[in-house]
Design a protein around this motif. Structure first.
Motif, PDB file in Angstrom:
ATOM      1  N   GLN A  96     -12.209  10.327 -44.024  1.00  0.00           N
ATOM      2  CA  GLN A  96     -10.555  10.925 -43.770  1.00  0.00           C
ATOM      3  C   GLN A  96     -10.349  10.179 -42.094  1.00  0.00           C
ATOM      4  N   LEU A  97     -11.037  10.485 -41.531  1.00  0.00           N
ATOM      5  CA  LEU A  97     -10.825  10.845 -39.689  1.00  0.00           C
ATOM      6  C   LEU A  97     -11.915   9.608 -39.188  1.00  0.00           C
ATOM      7  N   SER A  98     -12.827   9.554 -39.980  1.00  0.00           N
ATOM      8  CA  SER A  98     -13.842   8.652 -39.341  1.00  0.00           C
ATOM      9  C   SER A  98     -13.435   6.794 -39.912  1.00  0.00           C
ATOM     10  N   GLY A  99     -12.545   7.330 -40.325  1.00  0.00           N
ATOM     11  CA  GLY A  99     -12.025   5.352 -40.609  1.00  0.00           C
ATOM     12  C   GLY A  99     -10.671   5.160 -41.327  1.00  0.00           C
ATOM     13  N   LYS A 100     -10.637   5.781 -42.287  1.00  0.00           N
ATOM     14  CA  LYS A 100      -9.231   5.407 -43.103  1.00  0.00           C
ATOM     15  C   LYS A 100      -7.709   5.234 -42.340  1.00  0.00           C
ATOM     16  N   LEU A 101      -7.749   6.915 -41.780  1.00  0.00           N
ATOM     17  CA  LEU A 101      -6.458   7.288 -40.271  1.00  0.00           C
ATOM     18  C   LEU A 101      -6.752   6.198 -39.018  1.00  0.00           C
ATOM     19  N   LEU A 102      -8.234   6.341 -38.583  1.00  0.00           N
ATOM     20  CA  LEU A 102      -8.016   5.088 -37.984  1.00  0.00           C
ATOM     21  C   LEU A 102      -7.062   4.244 -37.932  1.00  0.00           C
ATOM     22  N   THR A 103      -7.823   3.268 -38.915  1.00  0.00           N
ATOM     23  CA  THR A 103      -7.600   1.932 -39.385  1.00  0.00           C
ATOM     24  C   THR A 103      -5.828   2.059 -39.801  1.00  0.00           C
ATOM     25  N   GLU A 104      -5.497   3.429 -39.957  1.00  0.00           N
ATOM     26  CA  GLU A 104      -3.628   2.801 -40.875  1.00  0.00           C
ATOM     27  C   GLU A 104      -3.116   3.522 -39.869  1.00  0.00           C
ATOM     28  N   GLY A 113     -13.249  18.003 -31.451  1.00  0.00           N
ATOM     29  CA  GLY A 113     -13.903  18.903 -31.354  1.00  0.00           C
ATOM     30  C   GLY A 113     -15.044  18.467 -31.194  1.00  0.00           C
ATOM     31  N   SER A 114     -16.438  19.043 -30.738  1.00  0.00           N
ATOM     32  CA  SER A 114     -17.880  18.842 -31.020  1.00  0.00           C
ATOM     33  C   SER A 114     -18.111  19.559 -32.238  1.00  0.00           C
ATOM     34  N   THR A 115     -17.040  20.907 -32.317  1.00  0.00           N
ATOM     35  CA  THR A 115     -18.248  21.201 -33.925  1.00  0.00           C
ATOM     36  C   THR A 115     -16.758  22.676 -33.987  1.00  0.00           C
ATOM     37  N   GLY A 116     -16.933  23.058 -35.229  1.00  0.00           N
ATOM     38  CA  GLY A 116     -15.472  23.413 -36.055  1.00  0.00           C
ATOM     39  C   GLY A 116     -16.183  24.032 -36.966  1.00  0.00           C
ATOM     40  N   PHE A 120     -24.832  26.725 -40.273  1.00  0.00           N
ATOM     41  CA  PHE A 120     -25.282  25.887 -41.669  1.00  0.00           C
ATOM     42  C   PHE A 120     -24.706  24.952 -42.166  1.00  0.00           C
ATOM     43  N   GLU A 121     -23.441  25.154 -42.221  1.00  0.00           N
ATOM     44  CA  GLU A 121     -22.716  23.836 -42.627  1.00  0.00           C
ATOM     45  C   GLU A 121     -23.039  22.905 -41.689  1.00  0.00           C
ATOM     46  N   ARG A 122     -23.137  22.527 -41.207  1.00  0.00           N
ATOM     47  CA  ARG A 122     -23.740  21.579 -40.496  1.00  0.00           C
ATOM     48  C   ARG A 122     -25.070  20.683 -40.684  1.00  0.00           C
ATOM     49  N   MET A 123     -25.634  21.862 -40.927  1.00  0.00           N
ATOM     50  CA  MET A 123     -27.026  21.493 -40.925  1.00  0.00           C
ATOM     51  C   MET A 123     -26.487  21.637 -42.731  1.00  0.00           C
ATOM     52  N   LEU A 124     -26.149  22.056 -43.494  1.00  0.00           N
ATOM     53  CA  LEU A 124     -25.962  21.493 -44.630  1.00  0.00           C
ATOM     54  C   LEU A 124     -25.814  19.557 -45.024  1.00  0.00           C
ATOM     55  N   ILE A 125     -24.339  19.559 -44.570  1.00  0.00           N
ATOM     56  CA  ILE A 125     -23.763  18.694 -44.599  1.00  0.00           C
ATOM     57  C   ILE A 125     -23.514  17.785 -43.493  1.00  0.00           C
ATOM     58  N   SER A 127     -21.699  17.097 -39.395  1.00  0.00           N
ATOM     59  CA  SER A 127     -20.531  17.222 -38.807  1.00  0.00           C
ATOM     60  C   SER A 127     -19.160  16.418 -38.776  1.00  0.00           C
ATOM     61  N   VAL A 128     -18.335  16.231 -38.522  1.00  0.00           N
ATOM     62  CA  VAL A 128     -16.763  16.377 -38.731  1.00  0.00           C
ATOM     63  C   VAL A 128     -17.443  15.137 -37.704  1.00  0.00           C
ATOM     64  N   ALA A 129     -16.937  15.281 -36.324  1.00  0.00           N
ATOM     65  CA  ALA A 129     -17.557  14.709 -35.287  1.00  0.00           C
ATOM     66  C   ALA A 129     -18.281  13.852 -35.289  1.00  0.00           C
ATOM     67  N   GLU A 130     -19.956  14.120 -35.971  1.00  0.00           N
ATOM     68  CA  GLU A 130     -20.860  13.395 -35.908  1.00  0.00           C
ATOM     69  C   GLU A 130     -20.726  11.893 -36.671  1.00  0.00           C
TER      70      GLU A 130
END
Length: 147
Positions: A96-104, A113-116, A120-125, A127-130
């Motif tokens: 949503q934040l890396s494409g859809k909301l931006l273009t809409e 924020g750089s993290t949220g 452990f979650e960042r390592m597995l999946i 980050s949203v920021a990345e």
């Protein structure tokens, strides 16, 4: 001064880092006389571990997110931003934040924020920021904690 940014979106999740991104977005929006969109995505993956998610759990998340967005909207208006919009979506924040909301919304700068998440979650999946830095069709500013 040349106006570089006209529409700024800041992703907020209630974390310290997203509040710092909001503070910087308010300053930047004021500097460029830009509109500010405050966006939050209710991560539906948080509900996927249960076979059946009671509607009340989602309703509670939506209520809390709406309250947070309204408080941040008031903060932006007090900070001198004339045009403030709030957006509440549900789904995967990365997409949503890396494409859809931006273009809409024709966004030309995304601030996050750089993290949220926890480490452990960042390592597995990741980050949203990345995901935003890699896939957003506009400039992205990631705000580090305390900077």
């Amino acid at each position: 001064m040349i106006k570089m940014y006209q529409k700024i979106l800041v992703a907020v999740d209630g974390s310290v880092q997203s509040e710092q991104a909001l503070d910087k977005a308010i300053k930047l929006a004021k500097l460029h006389d830009a509109s500010l969109t405050l966006a939050h995505v209710i991560d539906l993956r948080n509900f996927s571990t249960q076979e059946f998610t009671p509607q009340s759990l989602y309703d509670d998340a939506e209520k809390k997110a709406t309250k947070m967005l309204e408080e941040y909207e008031e903060k932006a208006r007090r900070g001198g931003i004339k045009e403030v919009q709030i957006v509440l979506k549900s789904g995967n924040p990365r997409t949503q934040l890396s494409g859809k909301l931006l273009t809409e919304n024709n966004i030309d700068l995304l601030m996050t924020g750089s993290t949220g998440r926890n480490a452990f979650e960042r390592m597995l999946i990741g980050s949203v920021a990345e995901a935003c830095v890699r896939h957003a069709p506009c400039d992205v500013v990631t705000v580090k904690d305390g900077v």
